[in-house]
Write a protein that holds these residues in place. Structure first.
Motif, mmCIF file in Angstrom:
data_model
loop_
_atom_site.group_PDB
_atom_site.id
_atom_site.type_symbol
_atom_site.label_atom_id
_atom_site.label_comp_id
_atom_site.label_asym_id
_atom_site.label_seq_id
_atom_site.Cartn_x
_atom_site.Cartn_y
_atom_site.Cartn_z
ATOM 1 N N MET A 645 0.882 -1.307 -0.032
ATOM 2 C CA MET A 645 -0.015 0.050 0.083
ATOM 3 C C MET A 645 0.854 1.261 -0.059
ATOM 4 N N PRO A 646 0.264 2.541 -0.563
ATOM 5 C CA PRO A 646 0.968 3.639 -0.406
ATOM 6 C C PRO A 646 1.496 3.942 1.122
ATOM 7 N N TYR A 647 2.656 4.780 1.176
ATOM 8 C CA TYR A 647 3.172 5.191 2.552
ATOM 9 C C TYR A 647 2.265 5.741 3.544
ATOM 10 N N SER A 648 1.409 6.484 3.003
ATOM 11 C CA SER A 648 0.194 7.425 3.804
ATOM 12 C C SER A 648 -0.710 6.238 4.322
ATOM 13 N N LEU A 654 -0.811 2.356 10.645
ATOM 14 C CA LEU A 654 -0.116 1.996 11.993
ATOM 15 C C LEU A 654 -0.785 2.952 13.282
ATOM 16 N N SER A 655 -1.471 4.174 12.812
ATOM 17 C CA SER A 655 -2.457 4.688 13.632
ATOM 18 C C SER A 655 -3.361 3.887 14.390
ATOM 19 N N VAL A 656 -4.083 3.374 13.521
ATOM 20 C CA VAL A 656 -5.051 2.408 14.093
ATOM 21 C C VAL A 656 -4.821 1.411 14.841
ATOM 22 N N MET A 657 -3.480 0.797 14.603
ATOM 23 C CA MET A 657 -2.767 -0.272 15.543
ATOM 24 C C MET A 657 -2.624 0.594 16.974
ATOM 25 N N SER A 658 -2.186 1.627 16.931
ATOM 26 C CA SER A 658 -1.554 2.420 18.222
ATOM 27 C C SER A 658 -2.961 2.839 18.969
#
Length: 719
Positions: A645-648, A654-658
């Protein structure tokens, strides 16, 4: 009588030897006292008295080696190895009887396959007692194996010598093995020089033995050096298996002249010989003909004429009686009717019975003493140099001689010095090994050049360590032919107690260790810094030590196999296969916690496991490993659909995982450090120093197993 008979008798009247060099010493004199060499000026004589003249008795106490009804049969070897032999037994010796006397040469003759070498082996106690029927006695006493090893020597048919040693060095090392430590170095050197003169080797004394790739001494000189090794301690009984085989007539004559001087010095000499020339025939005292394991004549050379005359096949005038006898025996063997050969065998039995009846009178019977008393008397006259330093007139112990001439540490020191001398003169072998290791290191360094601290960098490090450590063990396979080439030298030297087996094992390890240090440093310098492994100099030092430990364990493993396997090709096949299994179960292809329980034992037997886990601990463990991060933020998605997937989008995941984990995960957050890599690889049960010491212990264990293999597999006796 014919001109041949007259010539033969002239040789007998002149001392049984054409005057080529110095006249042979009188019977009873020490063989260390020699005259001029045939190829040396008279003013360079070396005369050595090994005992005081007062200790030499004027009389001669003869030794008599008698053998009666010797019978030996073997079953043919099966086509499938390791299975019991089957089929009909083949009789190699069948009721063979005779005797060999001190001061005489007994020659065993016959066609190929007649049993000559087998008879010499039987007399030399090289056939297992349970396989040999009949009796072999010395001075009427059954031969004690330990004592007989000390007072006798056996010269094999093949010249088994270290190629890069000179003649003088070869004999000097033999003297250091067989002569006692209490004897001064000057006396040992004098003994070696006297032996060189006696063997006619003065011109070749400082020439290397040589081999196919290095020019050295001639074939006749090699044969005389082989004899010299086994007579350096002046044995009382000497056996030789075809000492003139492959030599020209002049070299063969010189060898037999040397043997005659040895016999006349107070030794029993028994040898097999294929077809002696008439000049050699004039040096022999007694001969025995064999035909397919049966004795067809035993007695003096002159006895051939009346023997075959009474048999009905007289020896023609002007013909060598030995050649005539061999031709006649060959004709009888090839005949479809076995009656002719059987008639010769039966005639010989009746002839020998008649000869024995003539020699049973007290006037003709040889004077005999108890064996141990005879040995002491012979030592006092200068025989058995190694015994002369350990036996005195007042010695009343059960054994008149020691089993070994020197203690363990002396044997080990001499073996080590000889090994270093031989290998030092072949520097090309070490150069090839170092070149191979450095080329391998160069290839690995260029493939894994400057690895980064990323998930792929972790996998590449794992690949380098697995490949590098397994290469160390595979490189050790070059140790396989070392003992295979030395096996028969070792067997010859230990067969008559030149040194202990444990001395050889320790010396073998010492001589082989310095090259391992050079190889370890070469590989570590080539790879460690080029690949960019972490930890600095302490980690580099451990990396070098682990490579050295791997070489040590691998060379021990291969050396152990060389003590079991006798063929180089078969040995390489086994080494490659077993090392492949070690790599499979090392933990690189499948983690320890994923190996099936029924195979986990092989994981702990794998030599590569400990070296592999040790360098992993060195790279990823400790404070340096904990300080390094190998997976950060979105790098955890590498190799997954999210990674495409794109970096964004990866940042949003990653934010959802946080939020889900309740932990702030950013692109700079360290997800996996060094200790976590070790946990993922299931490298948690041992420390890096544990791995190092276990690898070193494997090396010692395999050398102990090598010693056991030598004890069990190098008995040097026929079954």
């Amino acid at each position: 009588m014919s001109s041949f008979v007259n010539t033969l008798r002239c040789f007998k009247m002149e001392g049984k030897e054409p005057k080529v060099g110095a006249a042979p010493p009188p019977a009873g004199a020490s063989s260390a006292k020699v005259g001029a060499d045939s190829d040396a000026p008279a003013d360079h004589h070396h005369v050595v008295d090994l005992v005081d003249d007062a200790a030499k008795a004027p009389g001669n106490v003869p030794f008599l080696l008698e053998f009666t009804d010797l019978t030996y049969a073997v079953k043919p070897r099966g086509r499938i190895p390791f299975l019991p032999r089957g089929g009909r037994e083949k009789t190699l010796l069948d009721s063979v009887s005779g005797a060999a006397r001190e001061g005489e040469i007994l020659a065993v003759l016959g066609a190929s396959g007649s049993g000559k070498s087998t008879l010499i082996d039987a007399l030399a106690n090289r056939i297992a007692k349970e396989s040999l029927r009949g009796s072999v006695t010395l001075n009427g006493e059954q031969i004690d194996g330990r004592l007989f090893k000390v007072i006798s020597a056996y010269v094999m048919q093949d010249d088994l010598l270290y190629p890069m040693l000179t003649v003088r060095e070869t004999l000097t090392y033999a003297a250091e093995f067989r002569l006692p430590r209490s004897m001064s170095r000057a006396r040992k050197e004098s003994r070696v020089q006297a032996l060189i003169d006696q063997l006619g080797l003065r011109r070749a004394a400082d020439t290397i033995i040589g081999d196919e790739g290095h020019r050295g001494v001639s074939g006749g000189e090699r044969r005389r050096v082989s004899i010299g090794i086994d007579i350096v301690h002046d044995p009382m009984v000497l056996f030789l298996d075809e000492p003139t085989s492959g030599l020209d007539s002049s070299s063969a004559l010189m060898v037999v002249q040397v043997l005659q001087r040895i016999a006349q010095s107070g030794s029993i000499v028994a040898m097999s010989i294929h077809q002696p020339s008439y000049r050699i025939l004039g040096l022999l005292d007694r001969i025995m003909f064999l035909s397919r394991g049966r004795g067809v004549y035993y007695g003096p050379v002159d006895g051939l004429y009346p023997f075959f005359s009474e048999f009905g096949s007289p020896v023609p005038d002007n013909e060598n009686p030995v050649e005539f006898a061999l031709d006649l025996i060959h004709e009888l063997e090839r005949s479809a009717d076995p009656a002719g050969r059987n008639a010769l065998i039966e005639f010989n039995e009746s002839w020998q019975e008649l000869e024995r009846s003539k020699s049973t009178s007290p006037a003709t019977s040889p004077l005999q003493m108890p064996l141990k008393d005879a040995i002491r008397a012979s030592i006092s006259r200068g025989k058995l140099v190694s015994g002369s330093e350990t036996t005195s007139e007042s010695d009343t112990s059960a054994s008149p001689v020691q089993t070994y001439a020197n203690p363990f540490w002396v044997e080990m020191a001499v073996l080590t010095r000889r090994g270093f001398t031989n290998t030092r003169r072949m520097p090309e072998l070490l150069a090839i090994r170092v070149g191979t290791v450095m080329v391998t290191g160069f290839i690995l360094a260029t493939i894994f050049w400057r690895l980064d601290d990323s998930p792929k960098g972790v996998q590449e490090r794992l690949g380098f360590f697995a490949m590098g450590m397994s290469t160390m063990f595979y490189t050790c396979s070059d140790a396989l032919p070392v003992f295979l080439q030395e096996r028969y030298i070792y067997m010859r030297e230990t067969a008559h107690n030149a040194y202990r087996r444990v001395s050889y094992v320790v010396s073998n390890a010492i001589v082989g260790f310095p090259p391992l240090i050079i190889l370890s440093i070469a590989f570590a310098l080539t790879t460690f810094f080029a690949i960019g492994l972490s930890g600095g100099f302490p980690a580099f030092l451990y990396f070098t030590l682990m490579i050295l430990a791997s070489f040590w364990a691998g060379s021990g493993f291969v050396t152990f196999l060389s003590g079991i396997v006798k063929q180089v090709i078969l040995g390489y096949t086994i080494v490659v296969a077993i090392l492949a299994y070690f790599l499979l179960f090392s933990g690189y292809f499948i983690n320890r916690d994923r190996i099936p329980h029924y195979w986990i034992w092989f994981h702990y037997l794998s030599l590569i496991k400990y070296a592999y886990e040790g360098v992993l601990q060195n790279e990823f463990g400790g404070s340096s490993g904990a300080a390094k991060c190998f997976v950060r933020g979105v790098q955890m998605f590498d190799g997954t659909p999210v990674g495409d997937m794109p970096y964004s989008a990866q940042l949003k995941v990653l934010s959802v995982m946080s939020k889900t984990l309740g932990r702030n995960l950013t692109d700079a957050t360290c997800i996996t450090n060094g200790p976590e890599v070790l946990r993922q690889q299931a490298v948690t049960d041992l420390s890096k120093w544990d791995c190092l010491w276990i690898t070193v212990a494997w090396g010692f264990l395999f050398r102990i197993l090598f010693y056991i293999a030598l004890q069990l597999g190098s008995r040097n006796k026929r079954k």
